[in-house]
Design a protein around this motif. Structure first.
Motif, PDB file in Angstrom:
ATOM      1  N   ARG A   1      -9.961 -11.819   2.896  1.00  0.00           N
ATOM      2  CA  ARG A   1     -11.361 -11.568   3.246  1.00  0.00           C
ATOM      3  C   ARG A   1     -12.298 -12.544   2.524  1.00  0.00           C
ATOM      4  O   ARG A   1     -13.315 -12.978   3.082  1.00  0.00           O
ATOM      5  CB  ARG A   1     -11.718 -10.122   2.911  1.00  0.00           C
TER       6      ARG A   1
ATOM      7  N   ALA B   1      -5.329  -8.348   1.084  1.00  0.00           N
ATOM      8  CA  ALA B   1      -6.406  -8.234   2.077  1.00  0.00           C
ATOM      9  C   ALA B   1      -7.720  -8.746   1.499  1.00  0.00           C
ATOM     10  O   ALA B   1      -8.500  -9.426   2.188  1.00  0.00           O
ATOM     11  CB  ALA B   1      -6.545  -6.783   2.532  1.00  0.00           C
TER      12      ALA B   1
ATOM     13  N   ASP C   1       0.836  -1.202   0.000  1.00  0.00           N
ATOM     14  CA  ASP C   1       0.000   0.000   0.000  1.00  0.00           C
ATOM     15  C   ASP C   1       0.874   1.256   0.000  1.00  0.00           C
ATOM     16  O   ASP C   1       0.442   2.324   0.415  1.00  0.00           O
ATOM     17  CB  ASP C   1      -0.984   0.009   1.172  1.00  0.00           C
TER      18      ASP C   1
ATOM     19  N   GLU D   1      -2.481  -4.947   4.742  1.00  0.00           N
ATOM     20  CA  GLU D   1      -3.021  -3.589   4.719  1.00  0.00           C
ATOM     21  C   GLU D   1      -4.368  -3.566   4.008  1.00  0.00           C
ATOM     22  O   GLU D   1      -4.546  -4.170   2.946  1.00  0.00           O
ATOM     23  CB  GLU D   1      -2.057  -2.640   4.004  1.00  0.00           C
ATOM     24  N   GLU D   2      -5.319  -2.843   4.600  1.00  0.00           N
ATOM     25  CA  GLU D   2      -6.633  -2.703   3.967  1.00  0.00           C
ATOM     26  C   GLU D   2      -6.490  -2.042   2.598  1.00  0.00           C
ATOM     27  O   GLU D   2      -5.664  -1.153   2.400  1.00  0.00           O
ATOM     28  CB  GLU D   2      -7.565  -1.872   4.845  1.00  0.00           C
ATOM     29  N   GLY D   3      -7.310  -2.493   1.666  1.00  0.00           N
ATOM     30  CA  GLY D   3      -7.288  -1.917   0.326  1.00  0.00           C
ATOM     31  C   GLY D   3      -6.342  -2.614  -0.633  1.00  0.00           C
ATOM     32  O   GLY D   3      -6.327  -2.287  -1.823  1.00  0.00           O
TER      33      GLY D   3
END
Length: 404
Positions: free
Chosen positions: A237, A233, A47, A227-229
Motif C-alpha cells: 500500500r 499489505a 494472518d 491479506e489485509e492487516g
C-alpha cells in the motif's frame, strides 16, 4: 494480526450437536486437527491465528498449552459419544507446533489415543519451521508417533525469503528433510510460495529445483495472497514493493506443474503434488471429501455431519473456557443440504479425481459441457468433471459456473 473470524450462531456451552449430526460419524472418516498457536516471530504475509510471546498477554503460555489442548480432547470425546470411530488422521498445525517440546506433542497423541483411539496406519502429520527442528528433535518426533513431517520452505532464494520475513537460511529446509528421512519419516513434505514481489522466473525455478533435490515425496505450492492487516499489505500500500502479478503467478503455477510432474510428483489437488497415492496428505483429503473432524485449540475449526464450528481465537480466552469445563467454541453454522452439495462441488472439483456429474444440477451439467468444450475440463468415462491444467488456472470461475 489474525484475520476476522466468520459470523455464525452462538455455540452451545456444553458443545452439544444438532439432532442427527453425530449419525454421520460411523459413515465417514474422522480426523483431529490440533492448532498450536505460537510463533517466534510473525511473518509479514501471515494472518493465521498465531501469537508471538509479546502478543500472548496473561492467562496463556506455551508451557500450559498442551494440558489445555488435552482437556479439550477429553471434552470432545464426551460430546461425540460412543459412535465416533478411531482417528484415521491427526494433523498438528499452527503456528509452529515444533515450538512445543517433542514430549508434549507426543503427550497430545497419547491423549488422543486414550480418548478416541488411533486407527491402524493412522497418518500423524506435524508442521515444522526449519529453524525449530534439528537432527535430534526430528528423531524424537518420529519416536513420539508422528509419521509425516511438513516443512515450511517457502523459497530457496534469500531476497524472496527476506520479503516474506522468513528467518531460516535457504539451505536449512533441505537439511531438515534429510534429517527427517534419516529419523525414519517415510513421508516428508515441503511447502513453497510463489508470486512474492521481486521473485523472478529464475528464482522460482531455483526454489523448485532445491525442493526436489531435498527428496520429499510431497510438495505444496501456494500462490501468495496479500491479506489485509499484514505487514506485507502495508508495504504494498505504501508503494515500497509491487503487488503480486496475476499473469506471473499463472506462469509460475504452470512451471511448477511441469517441473514437479517431470520429477514424478503428480498433482492430486490444485496446490499439492505427491509421489503416488501413498504420499498424498490423507488428513487434507479428509477435509476435501467432506469427512468429519474435531479441531482442537484457539481458533480451530471443526465439522461433524454438516455442522461447522470454530473456537475462540485468543489463547487466553481459550484457556479460560477449557479450564472451566465449557466448550471453547465461539460460534457455529448448520449447513443446509444445498450448502453441503455446493461445498462438495467446490472441493471435489479441485481434486485430480474430479467432481461426479451426479452432484450437478441441470444448469451445472450444461456448464460442465461448456467447460469441456472450452478445454477447461475433461469429462471422463466414469462421469466425473476433471480440470485440465488450464482449467486449474481458472478453477474459481469453473466452480462458479458449475454451482450456478
Amino acid at each position: 494480526m489474525p484475520g476476522v473470524p466468520p459470523a455464525g450462531e452462538p455455540a452451545p456451552r456444553d458443545g452439544s450437536l444438532p439432532d442427527g449430526a453425530a449419525e454421520s460419524l460411523g459413515r465417514r472418516p474422522f480426523g483431529v486437527y490440533v492448532h498450536v498457536p505460537f510463533c517466534q516471530t510473525r511473518c509479514g504475509y501471515c494472518d493465521f491465528n498465531t501469537y508471538t510471546a509479546a502478543e500472548l498477554g496473561g492467562g496463556a503460555s506455551r508451557e500450559s498449552y498442551a494440558g489445555q489442548a488435552a482437556a479439550e480432547i477429553r471434552f470432545a470425546r464426551k460430546v461425540l459419544g460412543p459412535g465416533v470411530p478411531p482417528a484415521a488422521t491427526v494433523f498438528l498445525g499452527g503456528g509452529t507446533p515444533t515450538l512445543l517440546p517433542p514430549a508434549q506433542l507426543g503427550g497430545l497423541l497419547t491423549a488422543l489415543e486414550a480418548e478416541f483411539g488411533l486407527a491402524p496406519g493412522c497418518e500423524v502429520t506435524a508442521e515444522a519451521n526449519p529453524e525449530t527442528v534439528d537432527e535430534r528433535s526430528l528423531a524424537q518426533l518420529r519416536a513420539a508417533g508422528i509419521t509425516r513431517i511438513s516443512l515450511g520452505m517457502q523459497s530457496a532464494v534469500p531476497h524472496v525469503l527476506a520479503v516474506l520475513d522468513r528467518v531460516h537460511q535457504p539451505g536449512r529446509p533441505a537439511q531438515c528433510a534429510r534429517w527427517a528421512r534419516a529419523a525414519g519419516f517415510e513421508h516428508v513434505s515441503l511447502d513453497l510460495i510463489y508470486g512474492t514481489p521481486g521473485e523472478s522466473d529464475a528464482d522460482w525455478r531455483a526454489s523448485l529445483e532445491a525442493a526436489l533435490a531435498a527428496g520429499p515425496d510431497h510438495i505444496s505450492a501456494y500462490a501468495l495472497i496479500v491479506e489485509e492487516g499484514t505487514r506485507l499489505a502495508a508495504r504494498i500500500r505504501r508503494g515500497e514493493i509491487p503487488a503480486p502479478d496475476d499473469d506471473a503467478m499463472a506462469d509460475r503455477y504452470l512451471a511448477a506443474d511441469d517441473l514437479l510432474s517431470s520429477a514424478g510428483l503428480r498433482w492430486y489437488e490444485i496446490s499439492n503434488w505427491a509421489a503416488g497415492p501413498g504420499a498424498q496428505c490423507r488428513h487434507n483429503l479428509l477435509y476435501w471429501t467432506s469427512g468429519n473432524w474435531w479441531g482442537v485449540g484457539p481458533g480451530a475449526h471443526s465439522h461433524v455431519g454438516g455442522t461447522r464450528w470454530w473456537n475462540v481465537r485468543h489463547p487466553s480466552a481459550y484457556a479460560a473456557r477449557v479450564s472451566a469445563g465449557d466448550s471453547p467454541a465461539q460460534a457455529r453454522e448448520i449447513l443446509t443440504e444445498r450448502e453441503q452439495r455446493l461445498e462438495r462441488i467446490l472441493l471435489l472439483t479441485r481434486l485430480a479425481g474430479g467432481c461426479p456429474v451426479t452432484e450437478l444440477d441441470p444448469a451445472g451439467r450444461a456448464a460442465a459441457r461448456a467447460a469441456v468444450a472450452d478445454g477447461l475440463a475433461e469429462r471422463e468415462a466414469h462421469e466425473r468433471v476433471v480440470l485440465t491444467q488450464r482449467g486449474r488456472l481458472l478453477a474459481d470461475a469453473v466452480v462458479r459456473d458449475l454451482t450456478g
